[in-house]
Design an enzyme around this catalytic site. Structure first.
Site, PDB file in Angstrom:
ATOM      1  CE  LYS A 177       4.106  72.944  18.001  1.00  0.00           C
ATOM      2  NZ  LYS A 177       3.131  72.088  18.614  1.00  0.00           N
ATOM      3  CE  LYS A 226       2.720  69.406  11.780  1.00  0.00           C
ATOM      4  NZ  LYS A 226       2.042  68.577  12.706  1.00  0.00           N
ATOM      5  CE  LYS A 237      -5.023  68.994  16.195  1.00  0.00           C
ATOM      6  NZ  LYS A 237      -3.788  68.949  16.948  1.00  0.00           N
TER       7      LYS A 237
HETATM    8  P1  ATP Z   1      -0.370  71.714  15.891  1.00  0.00           P
HETATM    9  O1  ATP Z   1      -0.526  72.284  14.537  1.00  0.00           O
HETATM   10  O2  ATP Z   1      -1.269  72.347  16.908  1.00  0.00           O
HETATM   11  O3  ATP Z   1       1.059  71.610  16.327  1.00  0.00           O
HETATM   12  P2  ATP Z   1      -0.724  69.219  14.706  1.00  0.00           P
HETATM   13  O4  ATP Z   1      -1.602  69.539  13.553  1.00  0.00           O
HETATM   14  O5  ATP Z   1       0.728  69.032  14.469  1.00  0.00           O
HETATM   15  O6  ATP Z   1      -0.933  70.267  15.846  1.00  0.00           O
HETATM   16  P3  ATP Z   1      -1.084  67.096  16.644  1.00  0.00           P
HETATM   17  O7  ATP Z   1      -2.321  66.996  17.390  1.00  0.00           O
HETATM   18  O8  ATP Z   1       0.078  67.620  17.368  1.00  0.00           O
HETATM   19  O9  ATP Z   1      -1.348  67.919  15.295  1.00  0.00           O
HETATM   20  O10 ATP Z   1      -0.700  65.715  15.991  1.00  0.00           O
HETATM   21  C1  ATP Z   1      -1.490  64.576  16.119  1.00  0.00           C
HETATM   22  C2  ATP Z   1      -0.924  63.445  15.309  1.00  0.00           C
HETATM   23  O11 ATP Z   1      -1.159  63.682  13.926  1.00  0.00           O
HETATM   24  C3  ATP Z   1       0.580  63.233  15.455  1.00  0.00           C
HETATM   25  O12 ATP Z   1       0.841  61.850  15.445  1.00  0.00           O
HETATM   26  C4  ATP Z   1       1.136  63.886  14.221  1.00  0.00           C
HETATM   27  O13 ATP Z   1       2.347  63.292  13.837  1.00  0.00           O
HETATM   28  C5  ATP Z   1       0.047  63.630  13.196  1.00  0.00           C
HETATM   29  N1  ATP Z   1      -0.011  64.691  12.195  1.00  0.00           N
HETATM   30  C6  ATP Z   1      -0.272  66.002  12.413  1.00  0.00           C
HETATM   31  N2  ATP Z   1      -0.234  66.695  11.258  1.00  0.00           N
HETATM   32  C7  ATP Z   1       0.057  65.798  10.283  1.00  0.00           C
HETATM   33  C8  ATP Z   1       0.218  65.901   8.864  1.00  0.00           C
HETATM   34  N3  ATP Z   1       0.117  67.043   8.228  1.00  0.00           N
HETATM   35  N4  ATP Z   1       0.476  64.772   8.172  1.00  0.00           N
HETATM   36  C9  ATP Z   1       0.573  63.589   8.806  1.00  0.00           C
HETATM   37  N5  ATP Z   1       0.443  63.424  10.129  1.00  0.00           N
HETATM   38  C10 ATP Z   1       0.180  64.511  10.879  1.00  0.00           C
END
Ligand code: ATP
Ligand code: LTN
Length: 332
Positions: free
Chosen positions: A114, A195, A198
């Site tokens: 990040k 991955k 969002k």
């Molecule tokens: P950002 O993209 O803003 O960093 P994020 O998409 O990683 O956010 P978070 O809200 O930080 O999402 O994560 C929420 C939960 O969902 C965490 O437990 C994270 O491990 C899980 N998670 C997020 N993206 C994935 C993914 N692509 N596959 C599986 N688990 C996920």
């Protein structure tokens, strides 16, 4: 009281990755652990470690609360709340920082990732894992359901808790991560090496839970695969297809082997059409329930109750920690 704690950042619309890696797991865990209390929160303090538009953040916080509930969480053994509305999280973060080493924080891969994308890196992005450790340790969580990407943050939480316990006697529970077997790392639809996230600027990379059916179909039909044209699971050489098979397996409760057997003589188009149908069907009840919750206005009451319950537990922990450290004064 045995507890399970987790949080999600309100940084955008919830997508299939967060749903399969995290939210859906909470729903299953609630059934599996009826004697545990679930503290689930919207990690808005974590979200502001990177500059955000305040209006968009507020909107996303409420939406996320509704999505959590719409995904099927039961209210009986659940406290759903907003992190910033429980000031003990900020207090705990500072106390935890006093037991966190710079070297440990420097090793965090999420920070490195990040920070690289920022022009100016806020100190809070660096100390992010201390805030997260505090979130978990405040409630003596036994388990923390998260996706694969949060494993390192759980490891540092365990190290810090053990360090504090060694110094002051056992008063923090050392938590264990719960990472789902299927769906722990759903990949981007446009670049299966990263991955699904969002914050990916490319909207085609993900399926949001509230996306319209036509959009869902479009995203799946245009998902990156390969030119071989044969359906089998090979994550290393066919990461795009492997990701789609994983999504199908997670949403239909069929094993990867049985999906591969069903589709071995079929083409990608047929497979993708079937997958789109499965995704659309799985998201239908979530969308309907989301609308009901938004319209009936019950979210605020649920969040108020969650806030009170969380504050009761968290404030006690802070007082105890302060005492252990010798902070403040003893009253007669
Ligand atoms: P950002 O993209 O803003 O960093 P994020 O998409 O990683 O956010 P978070 O809200 O930080 O999402 O994560 C929420 C939960 O969902 C965490 O437990 C994270 O491990 C899980 N998670 C997020 N993206 C994935 C993914 N692509 N596959 C599986 N688990 C996920
Ligand atoms: N860092 C997590 C969100 C998060 C969290 C937590 C998860 C903040 N505090 C406590 C579990 C427990 C993320 O980025 N997904």
């Amino acid at each position: 009281m045995k507890t399970i704690v987790s949080g999600i950042q309100p940084t955008g619309s919830i997508n299939l990755g967060t749903y399969l890696g995290s939210i859906r797991n909470f729903v299953k865990l609630q059934e599996q652990y009826p004697d545990h209390h679930f503290f689930l929160f919207i990690a808005d303090l974590h979200a502001v470690t990177i500059p955000r538009d305040p209006q968009a953040l507020r909107k996303t916080i409420k939406e996320l609360a509704a999505i959590y509930l719409a995904c099927g969480l039961k209210k009986d053994n659940l406290s759903l709340f907003i992190q910033s509305e429980v000031p003990a999280h900020s207090q705990m973060s500072y106390l935890i920082q006093c037991f966190t080493y710079m070297g440990e924080l420097e090793r965090m891969t999420q920070f490195k990732d990040k920070a690289q994308k920022q022009e100016a890196v806020a100190a809070s992005l660096f100390t992010y894992p201390a805030l997260m450790a505090g979130d978990i340790l405040l409630y003596d969580a036994q388990y923390v359901p998260v996706g694969e990407d949060q494993k390192q943050h759980l490891e540092i939480t365990r190290d810090i808790a053990t360090r504090i316990n060694n110094r002051f006697g056992d008063f923090l529970t050392v938590p264990k991560p719960l990472i789902p077997k299927v769906g722990a790392r759903i990949m981007s639809l446009t670049d299966p090496e990263v991955k699904m996230s969002k914050s990916d600027p490319n909207v085609k990379s993900r399926i949001n839970l509230l996306d319209e059916e036509a959009i869902i179909k479009k995203r799946i039909m245009s998902a990156v695969t390969d030119s071989e044209g044969k359906i089998y699971y090979d994550k290393a050489n066919k990461p795009g297809l492997a990701n789609l098979i994983t999504i199908m397996s997670a949403l239909s409760d069929q094993s990867i082997e049985s999906i591969c057997a069903t589709y071995q003589n079929k083409d990608y188009r047929t497979f993708k059409e079937d997958l789109a149908e499965i995704v659309i069907e799985a998201l239908k009840p979530i969308k309907a329930q989301y609308q009901t919750l938004i319209n009936d206005g019950s979210i605020d009451t649920i969040l108020d109750e969650g806030q009170s319950a969380a504050m009761r537990v968290a404030n006690k922990k802070i007082m105890k920690f302060n005492r252990k450290l010798g902070l403040g004064r003893k009253r007669k």
